[in-house]
Design a protein around this motif. Sequence first.
Motif, PDB file in Angstrom:
ATOM      1  N   LEU A  99     -64.984  34.204 -88.101  1.00 47.90           N
ATOM      2  CA  LEU A  99     -66.199  34.245 -88.915  1.00 47.90           C
ATOM      3  C   LEU A  99     -67.408  34.637 -88.071  1.00 47.90           C
ATOM      4  O   LEU A  99     -68.252  35.434 -88.502  1.00 47.90           O
ATOM      5  CB  LEU A  99     -66.438  32.892 -89.585  1.00 47.90           C
ATOM      6  N   ASP A 100     -67.499  34.082 -86.870  1.00 43.25           N
ATOM      7  CA  ASP A 100     -68.612  34.413 -85.969  1.00 43.25           C
ATOM      8  C   ASP A 100     -68.577  35.890 -85.590  1.00 43.25           C
ATOM      9  O   ASP A 100     -69.615  36.558 -85.543  1.00 43.25           O
ATOM     10  CB  ASP A 100     -68.547  33.545 -84.710  1.00 43.25           C
ATOM     11  N   LYS A 101     -67.382  36.392 -85.303  1.00 43.10           N
ATOM     12  CA  LYS A 101     -67.226  37.797 -84.927  1.00 43.10           C
ATOM     13  C   LYS A 101     -67.626  38.704 -86.092  1.00 43.10           C
ATOM     14  O   LYS A 101     -68.350  39.701 -85.905  1.00 43.10           O
ATOM     15  CB  LYS A 101     -65.767  38.055 -84.529  1.00 43.10           C
ATOM     16  N   ASN A 131     -67.048  42.700 -98.163  1.00 41.86           N
ATOM     17  CA  ASN A 131     -68.164  43.409 -97.525  1.00 41.86           C
ATOM     18  C   ASN A 131     -68.555  42.758 -96.191  1.00 41.86           C
ATOM     19  O   ASN A 131     -69.743  42.620 -95.865  1.00 41.86           O
ATOM     20  CB  ASN A 131     -69.371  43.494 -98.462  1.00 41.86           C
ATOM     21  N   ASP A 132     -67.541  42.337 -95.474  1.00 48.89           N
ATOM     22  CA  ASP A 132     -67.683  41.776 -94.121  1.00 48.89           C
ATOM     23  C   ASP A 132     -68.456  40.460 -94.065  1.00 48.89           C
ATOM     24  O   ASP A 132     -68.902  40.035 -92.994  1.00 48.89           O
ATOM     25  CB  ASP A 132     -68.335  42.788 -93.174  1.00 48.89           C
ATOM     26  N   THR A 133     -68.584  39.792 -95.221  1.00 52.18           N
ATOM     27  CA  THR A 133     -69.230  38.473 -95.205  1.00 52.18           C
ATOM     28  C   THR A 133     -68.238  37.381 -94.818  1.00 52.18           C
ATOM     29  O   THR A 133     -68.632  36.306 -94.368  1.00 52.18           O
ATOM     30  CB  THR A 133     -69.817  38.131 -96.587  1.00 52.18           C
ATOM     31  N   GLY A 134     -66.948  37.665 -95.018  1.00 50.14           N
ATOM     32  CA  GLY A 134     -65.916  36.683 -94.696  1.00 50.14           C
ATOM     33  C   GLY A 134     -65.544  35.788 -95.865  1.00 50.14           C
ATOM     34  O   GLY A 134     -64.616  34.986 -95.758  1.00 50.14           O
ATOM     35  N   TYR A 135     -66.257  35.935 -96.973  1.00 52.40           N
ATOM     36  CA  TYR A 135     -66.000  35.064 -98.126  1.00 52.40           C
ATOM     37  C   TYR A 135     -65.911  35.878 -99.416  1.00 52.40           C
ATOM     38  O   TYR A 135     -66.618  36.874 -99.585  1.00 52.40           O
ATOM     39  CB  TYR A 135     -67.118  34.030 -98.289  1.00 52.40           C
ATOM     40  N   LYS A 153     -58.611  35.398 -92.372  1.00 54.46           N
ATOM     41  CA  LYS A 153     -57.326  34.746 -92.112  1.00 54.46           C
ATOM     42  C   LYS A 153     -56.497  35.589 -91.143  1.00 54.46           C
ATOM     43  O   LYS A 153     -55.897  35.050 -90.206  1.00 54.46           O
ATOM     44  CB  LYS A 153     -56.562  34.531 -93.423  1.00 54.46           C
ATOM     45  N   ASN A 154     -56.473  36.900 -91.371  1.00 53.59           N
ATOM     46  CA  ASN A 154     -55.703  37.792 -90.492  1.00 53.59           C
ATOM     47  C   ASN A 154     -56.287  37.827 -89.086  1.00 53.59           C
ATOM     48  O   ASN A 154     -55.545  37.862 -88.095  1.00 53.59           O
ATOM     49  CB  ASN A 154     -55.656  39.190 -91.088  1.00 53.59           C
ATOM     50  N   MET A 155     -57.617  37.844 -88.976  1.00 53.14           N
ATOM     51  CA  MET A 155     -58.260  37.821 -87.662  1.00 53.14           C
ATOM     52  C   MET A 155     -57.940  36.535 -86.922  1.00 53.14           C
ATOM     53  O   MET A 155     -57.648  36.544 -85.715  1.00 53.14           O
ATOM     54  CB  MET A 155     -59.777  37.963 -87.809  1.00 53.14           C
TER      55      MET A 155
END
Length: 318
Positions: free
Chosen positions: A11-13, A99-103, A113-115
């Motif tokens: 998430l931080d990344k 959109n790269d928000t993670g949610y 999850k994959n990361m």
Amino acid sequence: MKIEGYYQKALDKKSKILSEKKADYQRRLDVIKSTNSEFNEIIERLSVIGPQICIAGIANDTEKLSRLKAESMKLNTMVQKIIENSKIEPIQYDCTTCNDTGYVDGKICNCIKNMAIEYNLEEFSKNCPVMECRFENFYLDYYSNVVTNGTSPLKRMTAIFKFSKEYVINFSKNNGQNVLFCGNTGVGKTHISMAICYELIKRGFDVAYDTSFNLFAKIENEHFKIRTNDYYEELISSDLLVIDDLGSEYVTPYIQSVLYNIINSRILSKKSTIINTNLSMKEIEDKYTPRVSSRLVGEYISKKFLGDDIRQKKAFEK
């Protein structure tokens, strides 16, 4: 690190990358602002219309609300046209789902999850050959089909291979399925264990692994020098713990106590454990306390590996 830590790392990344993309996009927009007066006038007008739309909505002034929304839509179209003419590409998201928000709808996106799984595998592989030992490259061809004492190594290992794949399929948190893999050196115990670890990490489970020698050395160092229990707690709480090469450690009363506590605590909390050893059951009984050996006999499914040293066979092939 626990699996939650890898999720946070992902998430931080993701957040950092998105911030950099937005900052880069904003820098390109700033270039337009510095050179295009029409663009600035439109942006300024949009900043005024926004609050007016809110006020019209609260006042239930449908006519004004409709007019303002139409003007806003027209102005936004003009903004996009200027941006397109300036050859500024929109932000390219790595994940178009979130959109790269993670949610997505308040839930963690699959991209996170994959990361997290990849981070977990990367860290896990620093201590063991998990990336090299998979079910796909476990070759039963190395085992003899010659029958001795009622079975052949090939038949036995085919059954163990099938058992191990089913173990992964049926695995769940707190199902408490403990396994003792025993047999001579080089017959595939570590490979099968690593294959199980790999598959379960890919499914998002929290897996801990270490050799018996390293495991007890770390616990002793943590307990007597660092004065913490972080590593020990990780071993106790993981969904699956794999202790490789039990019997390679120097056994002391303290080690006996720690081993019993790990085994017993995980049994009581229904956490699954796999133990690999070159020792026979008789040797286990001689080497460890009756409390340890009774737990291994009574609470573990024992699988005896058969065959010749595969590492030697592979070495001869080179």
